[in-house]
Scaffold this motif. Structure first.
Motif, PDB file in Angstrom:
ATOM      1  N   LYS A  10      -7.774  25.298 -11.528  1.00  0.00           N
ATOM      2  CA  LYS A  10      -9.022  25.298 -12.804  1.00  0.00           C
ATOM      3  C   LYS A  10      -9.952  26.302 -12.257  1.00  0.00           C
ATOM      4  O   LYS A  10     -10.027  26.720 -10.799  1.00  0.00           O
ATOM      5  N   VAL A  11     -10.049  27.522 -12.684  1.00  0.00           N
ATOM      6  CA  VAL A  11     -11.341  28.431 -12.542  1.00  0.00           C
ATOM      7  C   VAL A  11     -11.966  29.118 -13.224  1.00  0.00           C
ATOM      8  O   VAL A  11     -11.994  28.651 -14.269  1.00  0.00           O
ATOM      9  N   ILE A  12     -13.652  29.027 -12.765  1.00  0.00           N
ATOM     10  CA  ILE A  12     -14.900  29.120 -12.972  1.00  0.00           C
ATOM     11  C   ILE A  12     -14.986  30.397 -12.303  1.00  0.00           C
ATOM     12  O   ILE A  12     -14.667  30.757 -11.291  1.00  0.00           O
ATOM     13  N   PHE A  13     -15.700  31.202 -13.654  1.00  0.00           N
ATOM     14  CA  PHE A  13     -15.958  32.599 -13.635  1.00  0.00           C
ATOM     15  C   PHE A  13     -16.921  33.065 -13.674  1.00  0.00           C
ATOM     16  O   PHE A  13     -17.664  32.841 -15.104  1.00  0.00           O
ATOM     17  N   GLN A 171      -9.543  23.766  -7.335  1.00  0.00           N
ATOM     18  CA  GLN A 171     -10.205  24.616  -8.152  1.00  0.00           C
ATOM     19  C   GLN A 171     -11.042  25.723  -6.698  1.00  0.00           C
ATOM     20  O   GLN A 171     -10.931  25.734  -6.422  1.00  0.00           O
TER      21      GLN A 171
END
Lengths: 355, 355
Positions: A10-13, A171
Motif C-alpha cells: 500500500k502506497v499513498i503519495f 505501507q
C-alpha cells in the motif's frame, strides 16, 4: 531464475498525505489494550512533525538517534523497550525519518515476532515469522529504504542486512512536504545514493527491463532535481527514491558501493556521503555518470570532503581492500566475470589513496 | 484526500519466468484435497502454452472464451463450475490471457468468497471478503489489468468494474516471451490502450508526480515499441503496460475513453480498438498525441476501421451521447470544470459521425 519481487503493498503519495495517517492506521488498531509504536528521528523531537503524529493515549513514541548507522544492539534494545511497555504485541510500528530510522522500524517490527537477537538474522531469508504491521514515512529521499527488502544493520561481527520478504513495509506514506526542510548536504548525499545506484545498475551486466525502466526514470528525476531545481523537486526526488528502490529488483550496484563499503567499515563514513566520495574517483569506469554527478555538485554548491585517507594507516588500507574485494557480485556486475584482472589490489589502493 | 493505492505485492519479471510458476504456486497449495483453477484464454487450448502450465492431478483447467468482453453471467457460471467441482475453495485462481481473461480470474476469485451474483458488486468497494489467492499472467500487454483494482464486467444493467482492494492480484508473472506471438493488430490496439491512457492522464488536470513518473515512462516505452521496433520490444511493451497501470493511481482518463464507452455500449466494439477509433478524431484536443499515434499506426501497418457509424440510427447516436456525457470525471479531467460549455451534444455528435 528470476527473483519473485515483494513490493510494498500500500502506497499513498501526495503533499499533505501525512494528514491521512490516522485513517490509514485505524483499521489496524485493535479494540482494547492495543497500541502503536512510533519511531521518530530525534531531530524532530518536539518539532511540528511530532505534533502531527496521530498518537492515541496508549501509543508509544520513541525518539531515536541515528547519528551512527543502526546497530543490532540498538534494535534489540528498542525491541526490549516495546516488550517491557506491554505484554501484548503492538498493532504496528511506524518509522518516521531517513533510511536509518526506516531500517530501525523494519528491524524492530521483525524482532517483535522472531526470537533472539537481530544479529542472528543478518543474511538472506533467515526470518521465520511475519513481522508486526509496519509503516515507513520518509523525511529524506534517496536510499530506497522505503521499498527495499532489507534493513542494513551493523552487528558485532558484520555489517549486513536482514534480507527477507517480511522486511518489506506493509505501507508507505510518501509526502513530499516532509523532505522540504532537510539540510542541503544531507538532501544531496542521500539523493546521490539513488543517482549512483542507478548509474551502477544501468551500466551493469545484470540488468533486465523491469529494473531498467525504473532505473532510467529514477535517473531522469534525479536530473530534474539536481540540475534543474524545478518547483516540484521534492515530489520528483521522492519518486526518484521510490523508483530507484524498485529498480533494485533485478539489478546490482557496482564499484562505488563496493569501495564505499570499505570506507564505512574502517572510517564509519555514512552511506550517502561515502558513495559520493568514492564515485568522484570513478571517472574511468562511469565517465558520463561522474561528469553529471560533478555538474550536480556544482549546481547544488556541494564540496566533497577531501584527504579523508590521511589518518588511515597502510595496514588499515589493506583491510579496506580486503573488505571491498569480498563483494564479488558487485564487481562482476560492473566489470564482468574477469573483474580481478582489471581491478587489482594495487588499483583499489590507488583509488582509496586519491580520496 | 489521496488514494491509498493497493499494489500487486509480488511481481516476477523475465523471459522464461513462466517456468517458475510451479515454485511460485507451491507454497499456496494445501496438503490434501487442495486444487488450483487455471483460467486459460481458449486460443491457447492444446497449444504449447497450455502444456507448460504446472497442472497437478486435482487441478482444474478451464479454457475461457473472450470473444465478447466479460459478463457478470459468465463470472457467475465459472464460479458455479468451480463450486460444483469441489466442496472446498480452491487454493488459487490463475488467469492466463489478455485483459479479459485476467479480469475473469479476478472476478471469479472474488465471487468464490462473496455471496450472490457478481452483478451485485459492480461499483466501488462493495466487496466484503478477501478473494481466493489469485495470479495474473498476461499474454497481451497494454490494458494494465495486471495491476488494476478493477475487473470490468458487463452486467444486466450496466458495464462497470468491481473496484476493490481485494480485486488486485496477489501475484503477477510478467514473461515477455508470452506476448511475442500475439496477432499484429491485437498487439497494436492493446498497446494503444496504454498509450492513449497515458496521453489522457498526462494532459489531464488530476495528475500528481506518482502518476506522472509512471505515465511518462510508460509513454516513452510505447514509443520504443511502436516507433522504433527495438529487439527487446516485448519486454518494453510489458513494462509499458505495468507502468501505465500503476500510473492510474492518481490520474484519470479523458475524452477518448469517454467516447469509446459509448461505442462499446452501442456497437460492442472492444476497448482497445474503440479507443483507437475515437482517439484518431481528437487532434484538436490532443494534437501531439494524435500525431504520434498516427505515426505509430503507419509504422506498424495498421489501418483503422472507417465508417463504423453507418449502421447506427439517429436515435442510437443520441443514446451514445447520453452514455458518453455521463462520465463527468473524465470530461472534467480533460477540459476542466466548465467542460459542458466546450463539449456540447452537437460537438460529440460530430465526433461520432466522423468515425
Amino acid at each position: 531464475m528470476f527473483r519473485n519481487f515483494k513490493v510494498v503493498s500500500k502506497v499513498i503519495f501526495g503533499r499533505g498525505s501525512l494528514n491521512q495517517l490516522d485513517d490509514i492506521l485505524q483499521p489496524h488498531r485493535t479494540q482494547t489494550g492495543g497500541f502503536m509504536v512510533f519511531l521518530l528521528d530525534d531531530v524532530f523531537e518536539n518539532a511540528p512533525l511530532q505534533k502531527r503524529l496521530p498518537l492515541y493515549p496508549n501509543d508509544m513514541l520513541i525518539p531515536v538517534n541515528v547519528h551512527d548507522e543502526p546497530k543490532t544492539s540498538q534494535v534489540d534494545r528498542l525491541r526490549d523497550q516495546v516488550k517491557a511497555f506491554s505484554p501484548n504485541l503492538p498493532d504496528g510500528v511506524i518509522g518516521i525519518g531517513g533510511g536509518s530510522v526506516m531500517d530501525l522500524a523494519k528491524a524492530v517490527s521483525l524482532m517483535l515476532t522472531n526470537p533472539g537477537s537481530s544479529a542472528d538474522y543478518q543474511g538472506w531469508d533467515l526470518i521465520r515469522n511475519p513481522a508486526v504491521y509496519h509503516v515507513g514515512i520518509p523525511t529524506l529521499s534517496g536510499t530506497g529504504a522505503e521499498v527495499s527488502r532489507t534493513t542494513v544493520l551493523t552487528g558485532p561481527q558484520k555489517k549486513l542486512g536482514i534480507n527477507s520478504d517480511f522486511t518489506v513495509f506493509d505501507q508507505v506514506v510518501l509526502d513530499p512536504e516532509l523532505i522540504r526542510d532537510a539540510p542541503k548536504e544531507q538532501r544531496f548525499y542521500t539523493g546521490m545514493d539513488c543517482y549512483i545506484h542507478c548509474v551502477e545498475s544501468l551500466e551493469g551486466t545484470y540488468l533486465n527491463m523491469f529494473s531498467q525502466a525504473y532505473g532510467e526514470k529514477a535517473m531522469e528525476l534525479c536530473r530534474d532535481v539536481f540540475l534543474k531545481d524545478l518547483p516540484d523537486s521534492d515530489d520528483r526526488l521522492m519518486m526518484a527514491s521510490y523508483f530507484g528502490g524498485m529498480s533494485i529488483a533485478y539489478s546490482q550496484v557496482g564499484i562505488a558501493h563496493a569501495l564505499s563499503y570499505g570506507l564505512a567499515f574502517m572510517l564509519g563514513i555514512h552511506h550517502g556521503i561515502g558513495n559520493s566520495i568514492v564515485f568522484d574517483q570513478l571517472e574511468e569506469f562511469y565517465p558520463e555518470g561522474v561528469r553529471e554527478f560533478r555538474q550536480m555538485m556544482e549546481r547544488q554548491g556541494i564540496t566533497l570532503p577531501r584527504h579523508i585517507m590521511q589518518p588511515v594507516s597502510a595496514d588499515q588500507i589493506e583491510r579496506m581492500i580486503d573488505v571491498a574485494m569480498m563483494l564479488d557480485p558487485l564487481w562482476e556486475n560492473a566489470l564482468g566475470k574477469d573483474w580481478k584482472s582489471i581491478m587489482t589490489r594495487e588499483r583499489i589502493r590507488q583509488l582509496y589513496l586519491a580520496m
